[in-house]
Scaffold this active site. Structure first.
Site, short mmCIF file in Angstrom:
data_model
loop_
_atom_site.label_atom_id
_atom_site.label_comp_id
_atom_site.label_asym_id
_atom_site.label_seq_id
_atom_site.Cartn_x
_atom_site.Cartn_y
_atom_site.Cartn_z
CG ASP A 449 56.67 50.74 30.08
OD1 ASP A 449 56.04 51.80 30.03
OD2 ASP A 449 56.22 49.70 30.63
CD GLU A 504 56.73 55.47 31.33
OE1 GLU A 504 55.70 55.94 30.82
OE2 GLU A 504 56.85 54.25 31.60
#
Length: 809
Positions: A449, A504
């Site tokens: 993330d 990401e």
């Protein structure tokens, strides 16, 4: 993902990216019945020193390294090779994006490392050997390569050699230092065998890195929370430790399931903290703070894995699920603030107690492996909760312990702390954390993330990335963070070659998905985040204002040899403040006109048709992998909102809560399964898309060519593998005898038709029809054939083999 998202959620943030969610055990229970051990207590100016500086000053390395390896205390003073004489030079301008001809997007978009096709047969091991014994093998991490192949892949990078060679040089110097000081990256990434609680035949050792503490003591239920009972000692590296011998009867000195904390006298005062390497923590009913739990169940209570890991699939089809909305549980890594969606992690090695026990999580992953599913965890190494009571923030009473001090260590938008990736012990902590989830729980990989936030000192905030290479290779790049990502990919792929790593990144960092040995960052896939944003942008416009070229450019704008995972929408598009694609399309009509026994509306008809087309063109043209967030496959009508109370930000802004309501913290899976609702047809279409990719493998085909993007007809035609995709986005016009170009001659048949009544369509096509090509160039293709293209319909034509493959029925 187990974000529990891929298989789980997105919080690990706890996400699990996998393919489905299944929980056989009673995950809502946090007791271990066999032993009656209660696991829910209550029922009774930046001063940071970067690793770059440490490596240039060998004495600094010696002082910061904790010296827990089984080698003599090393000194790097005589190792002149670690001396970095290079100076950083800001690179000059440059730009690159995927080569996209005026009317085509033809390129090789698949990387070097294809895997074997995933098989649905995970082997159940019978007999005396455990799955651990069967999977046991020497764990090695290959040495660094030359890091030069990136310049052959992308010649434009030659203008930025100083930066990229400096980056790779830093990576190699850290690898060398770890080899010399810690016995190698493989040993370095096993920090959990030294830190936290480790049990031996004679007792329990507890170690904690807390250089800012003046004194420390282990407290808990086992010693009646007496701070004078078990005083810890400190070594020269800031590591506190204590050994507790077994009881006279041979039982462990700390009972399984009991509460533990470390009490420290710090520069900020006396502080009780949950151990940083704790493997489990829980919140007692009615209490605010969490408690660390000593988790070491008896052998007969420990879950034993029965199934081997599935093989890495050639193409990745990800079902992102959030346990907190698919059942009564939530994310993976523990987080004290539920409404953070699991992205504000407090205890990095502990699975969320809201989901059950660590053994419950193992059972879930093992069940997924039995079904042939990979389980990817949505892991958060980009930041940490600023919670001082339960997390790492101010752990030893200082601002610069695990994080950068001052403003550099604070993310103003996320209200969280930012790791100092240039710290030796932060590297040990995070690398060991990634390995822990792979080895202890047998996750099959990660979705990292917030990687954009990591790679730049501006964190991507208020920055519009245009693709100019100066944006990637300048003073705003956090080289320490990028080097950490290279190291963690070394660990992941070195120890588990079939593991999947997804990053990401919204910035489009070049070399992001190139192997580390070639000079890249090392991820297998990048999340193609711009695609979902583009769909939301278009859904705010009239149909007449959609531009086919704009859609094609967004879907194909990715780098050669760097694989992407595309998605029409993820959890980001479903949170409060936004709307799902289905809700953008159909709005309140979804609540009254989705039953098949009553008339539809033009809004519902349009919404269902476009929802199918959006998903198919995203999967067909957007990358080498595809992601769906749970519920999107059938057009879930509601947004996501977790139970939360009012929150006041440091700026003084008040964010209203929802009185801790669970009303919107759910997915109504019954909607997609109900035969009397139109959601069923949307779900059947998603099933058919997956079968189409399974049958033809078009996402990983090297052949991709866009032959038509007609703004007048609102038509898009492209080839992927042996398939020809024909999209008619026109809201009114249907086209008879519409000629489409193709590469290969022969007979084509319909493989997928979004207008099929099974999918809620109007049955305007004859699926028994056969389509024969004609010679002669059309749309720059050597062959072509005629089709009927109904309005708001997508049809996929397959080059016929011995038997035509249709996935409609």
């Amino acid at each position: 993902m187990y974000n529990s998202s891929s298989l789980f959620d997105n919080s690990a943030k706890g996400k699990v990216f996998a393919g489905m969610s299944s929980l056989d055990s009673d995950a809502s229970s946090v007791t271990v019945a066999a032993s009656n051990k209660i696991l829910v207590p209550g029922s009774q100016g930046d001063g940071s020193v970067s690793l770059t500086d440490q490596l240039e000053n060998p004495e600094t390395v010696r002082e910061d390294s904790q010296g827990l390896h089984n080698v003599d205390d090393p000194t790097l003073e005589d190792d002149k090779k670690l001396k970095d004489e290079e100076k950083f030079v800001e690179p000059t301008a440059g730009y690159n994006e995927i080569g996209n001809e005026k009317d085509s997007a033809s390129s090789t978009l698949v990387g070097d490392d294809g895997g074997a096709q995933a098989e649905a047969a995970s082997v159940l091991i019978h007999g005396t050997k455990s799955i651990e014994e069967v999977e046991a093998r020497p764990r090695t991490i290959p040495p660094p390569g030359t890091g030069q192949r990136i310049y052959k892949i992308d010649p434009l990078l030659n203008s930025y050699r100083e930066h990229l060679d400096y980056r790779y040089g830093q990576y190699k110097r850290i690898r060398d230092a770890i080899d010399k000081c810690e016995g190698g990256l493989e040993a370095f990434s096993r920090g959990y065998e030294k830190f936290g609680f480790t049990r031996s035949a004679t007792g329990i050792m507890y170690r904690e890195w807390a250089p800012g503490a003046k004194s420390a003591a282990l407290i808990g239920d086992f010693n009646n929370w007496n701070p004078n009972a078990d005083i810890m000692t400190r070594n020269q590296f800031g590591v506190w430790e204590i050994f507790l011998p077994n009881n006279a009867d041979g039982s462990p000195p700390i009972p399984h399931g009991s509460r533990v904390k470390i009490r420290m006298d710090t520069p900020s005062g006396i502080k009780d903290s949950i151990p940083a390497w704790i493997k489990f923590s829980v919140q007692a009913p009615g209490e605010i703070p969490f408690d660390g739990i000593y988790y070491d169940p008896p052998e007969e209570e420990k879950y034993v894995f029965k199934h081997s890991r599935p093989k890495k699939p050639e193409s990745l089809r990800v079902y992102e699920s959030h346990v907190g909305m698919s059942s009564t549980i939530m994310a993976i890594q523990e987080h004290s603030y539920y409404a953070s969606f699991g992205y504000h992690v407090t205890n990095f090695f502990a699975p969320s107690s809201r989901c059950g026990t660590p053994d419950d999580l193992k059972s879930l992953i093992d069940r997924a492996h039995e079904l042939g599913l990979l389980v990817l965890m949505d892991i958060v190494h980009s930041h940490a909760s600023n919670n001082v009571l339960d997390g790492l923030n101010m752990f030893d009473g200082t601002d610069s312990h695990y994080f950068h001090s001052g403003s550099r260590g604070y993310h103003w938008m996320w209200d969280s702390r930012l790791f100092n990736y240039g710290s030796w012990e932060v590297l040990r902590f995070l690398l060991s954390n990634a390995r822990w989830w792979l080895e202890e729980y047998k996750f099959d990989g990660f979705r990292f993330d917030g990687v954009t936030s990591m790679m730049y000192t501006h964190h991507g905030l208020q920055v519009a990335f245009t693709g100019n290479y100066n944006e990637y290779f300048g003073f705003a790049t956090d080289v320490d963070a990028v080097v950490y990502l290279m190291l963690v990919n070394d660990v992941i792929h070195g120890l588990y070659p079939d593991a999947v790593s997804i990053g990401e990144d919204v910035s489009g960092m070049p070399t992001f998905c190139i192997p580390v040995q070639d000079g890249g960052v090392g991820f297998d896939y990048r999340l193609h985040m711009a695609v979902a944003d583009k769909w939301i942008e278009l859904l705010k416009k009239r149909d007449e204002d959609w531009r086919m070229g704009d859609i094609i450019h967004t879907l194909t704008n990715r780098r050669w040899l760097e694989k992407c995972i595309s998605y029409a929408e993820s959890h980001d598009q479903a949170l409060v403040g936004d709307k799902t694609i289905a809700f953008w399309l159909m709005d309140k009509d979804m609540y009254d006109f989705m039953a098949l026994d009553r008339p539809s509306t033009p809004l519902v008809d349009r919404g269902i048709a476009l929802h199918k087309m959006i998903r198919l063109i995203t999967m067909g043209l957007g990358g080498e992998g595809y992601l769906n967030f749970m519920g999107n496959e059938f057009g879930h009508p509601e947004w996501i909102d977790f139970p939360r109370v009012d929150q006041r930000l440091p700026s003084g802004k008040l964010i209203s809560g929802n009185n801790f309501s669970y009303d919107k913290c759910r997915r109504r899976f019954d909607l997609g399964d109900a035969e009397y609702l139109r959601y069923r047809g949307m779900q059947e279409f998603d099933r058919a898309m997956q079968h189409l990719e399974e049958a033809y493998g078009f996402m990983t085909s090297e052949h991709q060519y866009v032959s038509r993007k007609d703004e007048a007809d609102r038509a898009i035609v492209f080839e992927r593998g042996n398939l020809v995709f024909v999209f008619n986005f026109h809201w009114r016009n249907s086209y008879s005898d519409y000629r489409v170009g193709c590469l290969k001659p022969g007979k084509y048949t319909i493989a997928l038709d979004s207008d099929d009544p099974l999918f809620g369509g109007f049955s305007r096509l004859d699926h028994s029809a056969e389509f024969f090509t004609s010679d002669g160039w059309y749309d720059d293709r050597p062959n072509s054939f005629l089709v009927y293209a109904p309005s708001r319909t997508a049809v996929v034509y397959a080059l016929a083999d011995k038997e035509p493959k249709s996935v409609n029925r």
